[in-house]
Design a protein around this motif. Structure first.
Motif, PDB file in Angstrom:
ATOM      1  N   UNK A 111       5.076   3.321 -11.252  1.00 60.95           N
ATOM      2  CA  UNK A 111       5.322   2.262 -10.263  1.00 60.95           C
ATOM      3  C   UNK A 111       3.967   1.667  -9.867  1.00 60.95           C
ATOM      4  N   UNK A 112       3.860   0.348  -9.924  1.00 62.81           N
ATOM      5  CA  UNK A 112       2.591  -0.335  -9.665  1.00 62.81           C
ATOM      6  C   UNK A 112       2.780  -1.329  -8.523  1.00 62.81           C
ATOM      7  N   UNK A 113       1.867  -1.279  -7.589  1.00 61.63           N
ATOM      8  CA  UNK A 113       2.021  -2.054  -6.359  1.00 61.63           C
ATOM      9  C   UNK A 113       1.642  -3.527  -6.552  1.00 61.63           C
ATOM     10  N   UNK A 114       2.068  -4.375  -5.624  1.00 65.84           N
ATOM     11  CA  UNK A 114       1.699  -5.795  -5.731  1.00 65.84           C
ATOM     12  C   UNK A 114       0.184  -6.013  -5.721  1.00 65.84           C
ATOM     13  N   UNK A 115      -0.541  -5.167  -4.989  1.00 63.12           N
ATOM     14  CA  UNK A 115      -1.981  -5.417  -4.893  1.00 63.12           C
ATOM     15  C   UNK A 115      -2.778  -4.391  -5.696  1.00 63.12           C
ATOM     16  N   UNK A 116      -4.066  -4.684  -5.907  1.00 58.70           N
ATOM     17  CA  UNK A 116      -4.946  -3.731  -6.576  1.00 58.70           C
ATOM     18  C   UNK A 116      -5.119  -2.514  -5.671  1.00 58.70           C
ATOM     19  N   UNK A 117      -5.506  -1.383  -6.258  1.00 53.53           N
ATOM     20  CA  UNK A 117      -5.488  -0.135  -5.491  1.00 53.53           C
ATOM     21  C   UNK A 117      -6.546   0.803  -6.057  1.00 53.53           C
ATOM     22  N   UNK A 118      -7.268   1.495  -5.186  1.00 52.46           N
ATOM     23  CA  UNK A 118      -8.284   2.417  -5.716  1.00 52.46           C
ATOM     24  C   UNK A 118      -7.659   3.705  -6.245  1.00 52.46           C
ATOM     25  N   UNK A 119      -8.295   4.301  -7.262  1.00 46.61           N
ATOM     26  CA  UNK A 119      -7.859   5.610  -7.725  1.00 46.61           C
ATOM     27  C   UNK A 119      -8.530   6.682  -6.869  1.00 46.61           C
ATOM     28  N   UNK A 120      -8.363   7.974  -7.254  1.00 52.50           N
ATOM     29  CA  UNK A 120      -8.881   9.052  -6.405  1.00 52.50           C
ATOM     30  C   UNK A 120     -10.402   9.034  -6.291  1.00 52.50           C
ATOM     31  N   UNK A 121     -11.065   8.400  -7.269  1.00 52.54           N
ATOM     32  CA  UNK A 121     -12.526   8.314  -7.208  1.00 52.54           C
ATOM     33  C   UNK A 121     -13.000   7.036  -6.517  1.00 52.54           C
ATOM     34  N   UNK A 122     -12.072   6.219  -6.091  1.00 55.99           N
ATOM     35  CA  UNK A 122     -12.444   4.983  -5.406  1.00 55.99           C
ATOM     36  C   UNK A 122     -12.572   3.785  -6.313  1.00 55.99           C
ATOM     37  N   UNK A 123     -12.376   3.964  -7.631  1.00 59.12           N
ATOM     38  CA  UNK A 123     -12.439   2.818  -8.546  1.00 59.12           C
ATOM     39  C   UNK A 123     -11.154   1.997  -8.446  1.00 59.12           C
ATOM     40  N   UNK A 124     -11.315   0.683  -8.383  1.00 56.07           N
ATOM     41  CA  UNK A 124     -10.140  -0.173  -8.234  1.00 56.07           C
ATOM     42  C   UNK A 124      -9.358  -0.291  -9.549  1.00 56.07           C
ATOM     43  N   UNK A 125      -8.076  -0.157  -9.446  1.00 60.55           N
ATOM     44  CA  UNK A 125      -7.206  -0.332 -10.622  1.00 60.55           C
ATOM     45  C   UNK A 125      -6.402  -1.612 -10.427  1.00 60.55           C
TER      46      UNK A 125
END
Ligand SMILES: Cc1ncc(C[n+]2csc(CCOP(=O)(O)OP(=O)(O)O)c2C)c(N)n1
Ligand code: SF4
Ligand SMILES: [Mg+2]
Lengths: 304, 397
Positions: B207-221
């Motif tokens: 499931x992928x959200x409408x907005x960009x989102x950081x992973x556990x290391x803080x990198x934006x996906x």
């Protein structure tokens, strides 16, 4: 059952991270945690849309440490077939393929692809967790919702039809292994998965996973309610190995003992509020007949 | 090696040469003989592949999606209602960026039931995010199938190879079966960007959200929209790849040269007919006839429909006085989809030829060359008015 695990003998490594997105008290999350321990790391999972999709996490964060293919709602059995086919083509034969779907994804929209995969004899484990409704979309009735249950699509009189007996349908596919399990007795499930891993061909699991949000009870009682389902003889733990049926665990221990009244189970959850005294008496009668059959079978076996 | 065989056998031979590793199939006319042939190749040990006889088309593509996600080269084929039955999976395969190749043996869609040819099935899937290639004859079928695997794997986008049911699938024509060693040279083994692997676990199609989102290391996906935007950008880039792959194919096999549009007598043409599939070869006879009458006519068979090669289309058509689009499909309530696309491509140009639309051959209605001749001639001579309402050929009301 040949193996008999204890809570201390389970692998310590957690393959489901704590803090996933399931509701508090979710029966699925109990069995998912234990089930992945039994499946082990050398496994590929296939999951259709369901509460499990949400439990798994939202991109780019995942709640589990196993490779997992999220697939369309109707396609779980076929998708597992595709993974198996590719692994065969690539010469990777030691990986366990496990599909894990809700009751809707198994018994309703997914039954065609599940039946196809089982008829073809695909070597995989299919696990249905039955929370007895479409929970992810907000508690609509499914083919496995029991009679009388209030859902958002059976809002007043409750569901009019009885529950579909999915393990029996799967047993009719002549599978080498069919088993039930419940979140109330996770070790029984663990042992059965360990056994299933040693059997080739399709293996089918039907798990009862109490759902506080959809069933209407306090999250702290998930295990208690799961136990009551077994102790009242409504939900039975069994396995059908190469065609041979046998009760297991807490259900086996119930033979010759006094069972809880089914009314106690129905009183514990608000979803049963439409059941009348008459309906409850009728269900009690059906359960008593089912158990009389078990007792008879057992007595016959003892004689032999 | 030259053989005389059906279009379906041409496709199956291409799949065999391409060394597809997982094949899933469900019968539907007129596709059936193609996958029957593949099961024969596999059963006879002539082909190393897992042949999976599934219980539906939805499952056929599910198998291919999962097999491709696990790192195997996957193939399926279907027609008409079979394609529509798998629509959810068609879109899924593109979103998941899987290099699956699927033959669509074009057939009309029910209701009412028809088994005969038109293009409504594949055209209805033009917005799914797949690459769509159309073949005009048996040679193009086998060549395109082989090229499709390389194209799909180069851009990580699934490819449909479409060809006319019965007209091509069940007719017998001579064609060259490429040398297997040369095909291996042209098409290396499939190396997936990522494959499901317990040693490198990943959760695919989460499931992928409408907005960009950081992973556990803080990198934006990326969010859903970025992922979909990338699909579009890569589809546009695939146009160049189609040309590159065609050039590479031509170098090794000495065939090709028209990756986007196959023109016939178009260089000096005042009037150009445009269409998909085998109809373009039928129209060559019409063009010859019109040329003899003194009309400078030409015909263009579109090979690549999605992504749409506007530039090539405009270059071909811009100098013409008139364009006549013949279509075996219709966007019901509007007009032919190809007609709309061609007008849109020509719109920004300084000189716009008139564009007319004819619908024909639905559900296998016979397309008579005499009717084509009359229609094309009249469309040219009657002149410049662009008519937006499509005219129907061969209708018996
Ligand atoms: C083809 C299709 N139809 C409907 C849906 C909507 N949908 C997503 S999850 C779901 C319910 C799943 O129910 P179940 O399989 O019982 O799992 P649960 O949510 O109860 O855990 C539905 C109806 C969908 N994703 N795809
Ligand atoms: S709705 Fe029920 S099954 Fe779904 S996560 Fe919540 S408790 Fe678990
Ligand atoms: Mg459910």
């Amino acid at each position: 059952m040949s193996v008999n695990s204890t809570i201390l003998s389970l692998p310590e490594e957690e393959l489901v991270h704590p803090g996933n997105r399931a509701c508090a008290g979710c029966g699925l999350s109990i069995l998912y945690r234990i089930g992945l321990k039994a499946l082990g790391r050398n496994t590929i999972l296939v999951v259709p849309p369901s509460c499990l999709t949400v439990l798994q996490g939202l991109y780019p964060i995942a709640a589990t440490q196993l490779p997992c293919l999220n697939v369309t709602f109707a396609s779980t059995g076929a998708a597992a077939t595709g993974v198996i086919g590719a692994l065969k083509a690539l010469g990777k034969t030691d990986i366990t393929v496990a599909a894990w779907a809700g009751d809707g994804g198994t018994a309703d929209i997914g039954i065609q692809s599940l039946s196809g995969a089982c008829e073809r004899g695909e070597n995989f484990i299919f696990i249905c967790y039955d929370n007895e409704a479409y929970m992810n979309t907000g508690v609509q009735r499914s083919g496995t919702t029991p009679q009388g249950v209030i859902t958002t699509t059976t809002p007043i009189r409750g569901k009019l039809q009885p529950k579909k007996d999915v393990p029996a349908i799967m047993a009719a596919h002549n599978l080498n292994y069919v088993a039930t399990g419940t979140a109330a007795y996770p070790l029984d499930f663990y042992d059965k998965i360990m056994k299933a891993k040693t059997i080739t061909g399709p293996k089918y699991f039907h798990l009862q996973t109490p759902c506080p949000a959809g069933w209407g009870f306090d999250p702290r009682y998930s295990v208690k309610i799961g136990r009551l389902a077994v102790e009242s003889g409504l939900f039975d733990l069994y396995e059908i190995e190469h065609g041979e049926f046998r009760l297991t665990g807490a259900s086996l221990k119930l033979l010759g003992k006094k069972r809880q009244p089914v009314a106690a189970y129905f009183e514990s959850q608000s979803r049963f509020r439409a059941l009348t005294e008459e309906m409850i008496a009728d269900i009690q009668k059906q359960v008593d007949e089912k158990w009389a059959g078990y007792e008879q079978k057992m007595a016959k076996k003892m004689k032999e | 090696m030259h053989i005389i065989e059906s279009g379906n056998v041409a496709a199956a031979s291409g799949v065999k040469l391409a060394r597809a590793q997982v094949i899933a199939a469900y019968p539907i006319t007129p596709q059936t003989p193609l996958t029957e042939k593949l099961s024969e190749f596999v059963d006879a040990g002539e082909m190393q592949a897992e042949y999976i006889p599934v219980e539906s088309e939805h499952s056929a593509l599910a198998v291919c999606i999962a097999a491709s996600s696990t790192g195997a080269r996957a193939f399926t084929a279907t027609s008409a209602n079979g394609l529509l039955y798998m629509v959810e999976q068609v879109h899924w395969a593109a979103g998941a960026r899987l290099p699956i190749v699927m033959c669509v043996v074009n057939r009309g869609i029910g209701a009412p039931w028809t088994v005969w040819n038109d293009h409504q099935d594949s055209i209805s899937q033009r917005d799914a995010g797949w690459i769509q290639l159309y073949a005009c004859d048996h040679q193009q079928i086998i060549d395109t199938v082989i090229q499709a695997f390389l194209l799909a794997e180069t851009v990580s986008i699934p490819v449909m190879v479409c060809y006319d049911g019965y007209l091509l699938s069940h007719t017998y024509m001579p064609f060259d079966v490429p040398d297997p060693d040369k095909v291996d040279e042209f098409l290396p083994a499939f190396k997936p960007a990522y494959a499901l692997d317990p040693k490198q676990p990943a959760n695919l199609n989460t499931v992928t959200l409408p907005d960009i989102r950081p992973d556990v290391r803080g990198n934006l996906a990326p969010g859903y929209m970025e992922i979909r935007h990338n699909l579009h950008v890569d589809l546009r880039r695939a146009i160049d790849k189609v040309a590159e792959i065609d050039a590479r194919f031509q170098k090794i096999f000495n065939r090709g040269g028209h990756p986007f549009i196959e023109p016939y007598c178009c260089e000096d043409a005042d009037f150009i007919a445009v269409c998909l599939g085998s109809l373009s070869y039928q129209l060559r006879d019409v063009v010859d006839e019109l040329r003899e009458e003194g009309l400078k006519a030409g015909v263009a068979g579109l090979r690549l429909y999605r992504p749409f090669p506007e530039q090539a289309m405009v270059e071909l058509l811009a100098k013409a006085k008139g364009v006549v689009v013949f279509e075996k499909a219709l966007s019901y309530g509007n007009q032919g989809a190809l007609f709309t696309d061609i007008k849109a491509a020509l719109y920004p140009g300084p000189a716009r030829p008139f564009v007319k639309n004819f619908i024909l051959g639905l559900g296998g209605r016979e397309i008579k060359t005499a009717d084509l001749l009359k229609t094309f001639r009249e469309a040219c001579t009657q002149g410049p008015a662009s008519i937006d309402t499509p005219q129907w050929i061969g209708l018996k009301l």
